[in-house]
Design a protein around this motif. Structure first.
Motif, PDB file in Angstrom:
ATOM      1  N   ASN A   1       0.835  -1.195   0.000  1.00 35.34           N
ATOM      2  CA  ASN A   1       0.000   0.000   0.000  1.00 35.34           C
ATOM      3  C   ASN A   1       0.876   1.254   0.000  1.00 35.34           C
ATOM      4  OD1 ASN A   1       0.540   0.839   2.839  1.00 35.34           O
ATOM      5  ND2 ASN A   1      -0.548  -1.057   3.319  1.00 35.34           N
ATOM      6  N   TRP A   2       0.254   2.375  -0.351  1.00 33.77           N
ATOM      7  CA  TRP A   2       0.988   3.631  -0.491  1.00 33.77           C
ATOM      8  C   TRP A   2       1.623   4.062   0.829  1.00 33.77           C
ATOM      9  CZ3 TRP A   2       4.053   6.496  -2.823  1.00 33.77           C
ATOM     10  CH2 TRP A   2       4.244   7.825  -2.488  1.00 33.77           C
ATOM     11  N   GLN A   3       0.951   3.873   1.949  1.00 34.71           N
ATOM     12  CA  GLN A   3       1.495   4.297   3.237  1.00 34.71           C
ATOM     13  C   GLN A   3       2.820   3.584   3.530  1.00 34.71           C
ATOM     14  OE1 GLN A   3      -1.759   3.420   2.797  1.00 34.71           O
ATOM     15  NE2 GLN A   3      -2.668   5.453   3.037  1.00 34.71           N
TER      16      GLN A   3
ATOM     17  N   TYR B   1       5.492   4.949   1.141  1.00 32.87           N
ATOM     18  CA  TYR B   1       5.896   6.278   1.611  1.00 32.87           C
ATOM     19  C   TYR B   1       6.850   6.156   2.799  1.00 32.87           C
ATOM     20  CZ  TYR B   1       5.356  11.176   2.993  1.00 32.87           C
ATOM     21  OH  TYR B   1       5.588  12.490   3.318  1.00 32.87           O
ATOM     22  N   ARG B   2       6.514   5.281   3.728  1.00 30.01           N
ATOM     23  CA  ARG B   2       7.362   5.055   4.910  1.00 30.01           C
ATOM     24  C   ARG B   2       8.753   4.574   4.478  1.00 30.01           C
ATOM     25  NH1 ARG B   2       8.494   0.654   7.586  1.00 30.01           N
ATOM     26  NH2 ARG B   2       9.131   0.751   9.757  1.00 30.01           N
ATOM     27  N   GLN B   3       8.806   3.659   3.519  1.00 31.35           N
ATOM     28  CA  GLN B   3      10.093   3.139   3.046  1.00 31.35           C
ATOM     29  C   GLN B   3      10.907   4.234   2.338  1.00 31.35           C
ATOM     30  OE1 GLN B   3      11.502   0.345   3.864  1.00 31.35           O
ATOM     31  NE2 GLN B   3       9.694  -0.326   4.976  1.00 31.35           N
TER      32      GLN B   3
ATOM     33  N   ASP C   1       6.901   2.914 -12.257  1.00 28.73           N
ATOM     34  CA  ASP C   1       5.785   1.977 -12.443  1.00 28.73           C
ATOM     35  C   ASP C   1       6.104   0.655 -11.748  1.00 28.73           C
ATOM     36  OD1 ASP C   1       4.208   3.678 -13.957  1.00 28.73           O
ATOM     37  OD2 ASP C   1       4.757   2.776 -15.881  1.00 28.73           O
ATOM     38  N   THR C   2       7.322   0.147 -11.979  1.00 31.25           N
ATOM     39  CA  THR C   2       7.754  -1.123 -11.380  1.00 31.25           C
ATOM     40  C   THR C   2       7.695  -1.057  -9.860  1.00 31.25           C
ATOM     41  OG1 THR C   2       9.202  -1.558 -13.260  1.00 31.25           O
ATOM     42  CG2 THR C   2       9.678  -2.767 -11.241  1.00 31.25           C
ATOM     43  N   LEU C   3       8.053   0.096  -9.302  1.00 27.88           N
ATOM     44  CA  LEU C   3       8.054   0.256  -7.842  1.00 27.88           C
ATOM     45  C   LEU C   3       6.666   0.560  -7.282  1.00 27.88           C
ATOM     46  CD1 LEU C   3      11.330   2.354  -7.394  1.00 27.88           C
ATOM     47  CD2 LEU C   3      11.010  -0.106  -7.025  1.00 27.88           C
ATOM     48  N   GLY C   4       5.703   0.769  -8.172  1.00 30.62           N
ATOM     49  CA  GLY C   4       4.349   1.084  -7.709  1.00 30.62           C
ATOM     50  C   GLY C   4       4.218   2.513  -7.218  1.00 30.62           C
ATOM     51  N   LEU C   5       5.057   3.408  -7.727  1.00 33.04           N
ATOM     52  CA  LEU C   5       5.028   4.799  -7.274  1.00 33.04           C
ATOM     53  C   LEU C   5       4.351   5.742  -8.272  1.00 33.04           C
ATOM     54  CD1 LEU C   5       8.628   5.078  -5.787  1.00 33.04           C
ATOM     55  CD2 LEU C   5       6.481   4.669  -4.571  1.00 33.04           C
ATOM     56  N   SER C   6       4.173   5.303  -9.495  1.00 29.70           N
ATOM     57  CA  SER C   6       3.546   6.170 -10.496  1.00 29.70           C
ATOM     58  C   SER C   6       2.119   6.508 -10.066  1.00 29.70           C
ATOM     59  CB  SER C   6       3.519   5.486 -11.862  1.00 29.70           C
ATOM     60  OG  SER C   6       4.836   5.297 -12.306  1.00 29.70           O
ATOM     61  N   GLY C   7       1.760   7.753 -10.230  1.00 30.05           N
ATOM     62  CA  GLY C   7       0.416   8.194  -9.862  1.00 30.05           C
ATOM     63  C   GLY C   7       0.244   8.459  -8.386  1.00 30.05           C
ATOM     64  N   GLN C   8       1.254   8.143  -7.580  1.00 28.34           N
ATOM     65  CA  GLN C   8       1.162   8.337  -6.138  1.00 28.34           C
ATOM     66  C   GLN C   8       1.756   9.682  -5.690  1.00 28.34           C
ATOM     67  OE1 GLN C   8      -0.483   6.296  -4.113  1.00 28.34           O
ATOM     68  NE2 GLN C   8      -0.899   4.903  -5.789  1.00 28.34           N
ATOM     69  N   LEU C   9       2.612  10.246  -6.529  1.00 28.38           N
ATOM     70  CA  LEU C   9       3.294  11.480  -6.169  1.00 28.38           C
ATOM     71  C   LEU C   9       2.554  12.679  -6.741  1.00 28.38           C
ATOM     72  CD1 LEU C   9       6.909  10.252  -6.996  1.00 28.38           C
ATOM     73  CD2 LEU C   9       5.845  10.366  -4.740  1.00 28.38           C
TER      74      LEU C   9
END
Length: 146
Positions: A31-33, A36-38, A118-126
């Motif tokens: 999940n995004w949380q 973000y923590r990492q 995208d691979t890290l699952g961060l796209s669209g989250q920032l």
């Protein structure tokens, strides 16, 4: 990138394995949380840039926060020193450096920041401003290795 004050070459080293492990944890987080923590934890693991190296001439333009980047090429490999005054940006810098530190010009030229995030699952989250800053950092890394 020429600066009046250049960091000692001994500071440009391969990254600590904890940073690579941290990026793996970002990829595995569900999940995004947690992602973000990492990212925040990665920022804490990236060494601070000495105050005297936080020069305007080393600042990355296009970042909402202040970010500094230095480059050194050793033979065919490119090494970077970077820092930011914002913890999340510093963590994102660490994520970028894991992908580019010690790589060749060809490897860095082929690096696709969008695919990587995208691979890290961060796209669209920032936020758009963070995404723009991230692209500015990636472009400076690519330009310095060209």
């Amino acid at each position: 990138m020429q600066n009046p004050l250049t960091p000692d070459a001994s500071l440009f080293t391969p990254l600590d394995s904890e940073l690579t492990q941290g990026v793996n944890l970002i990829e595995q987080a569900t999940n995004w949380q947690e992602k973000y923590r990492q990212i925040m934890l990665l920022g804490k693991k990236l060494p601070n840039l000495a105050e005297e190296l936080r020069l305007e001439s080393a600042q990355v333009k296009g970042c909402e926060s202040q970010a500094w980047l230095y480059h050194l090429q050793v033979n065919e490999q490119h090494f970077y020193l970077a820092d930011s005054d914002a913890r999340i940006v510093k963590g994102l810098i660490a994520v970028l450096l894991v992908a580019t530190q010690g790589k060749t010009s060809q490897q860095i030229a082929a690096f696709d920041v969008n695919q990587y995030f995208d691979t890290l699952g961060l796209s669209g989250q920032l936020s758009p401003s963070r995404t723009n800053g991230l692209h500015a950092l990636a472009n400076v890394i690519k330009d310095s290795a060209a």
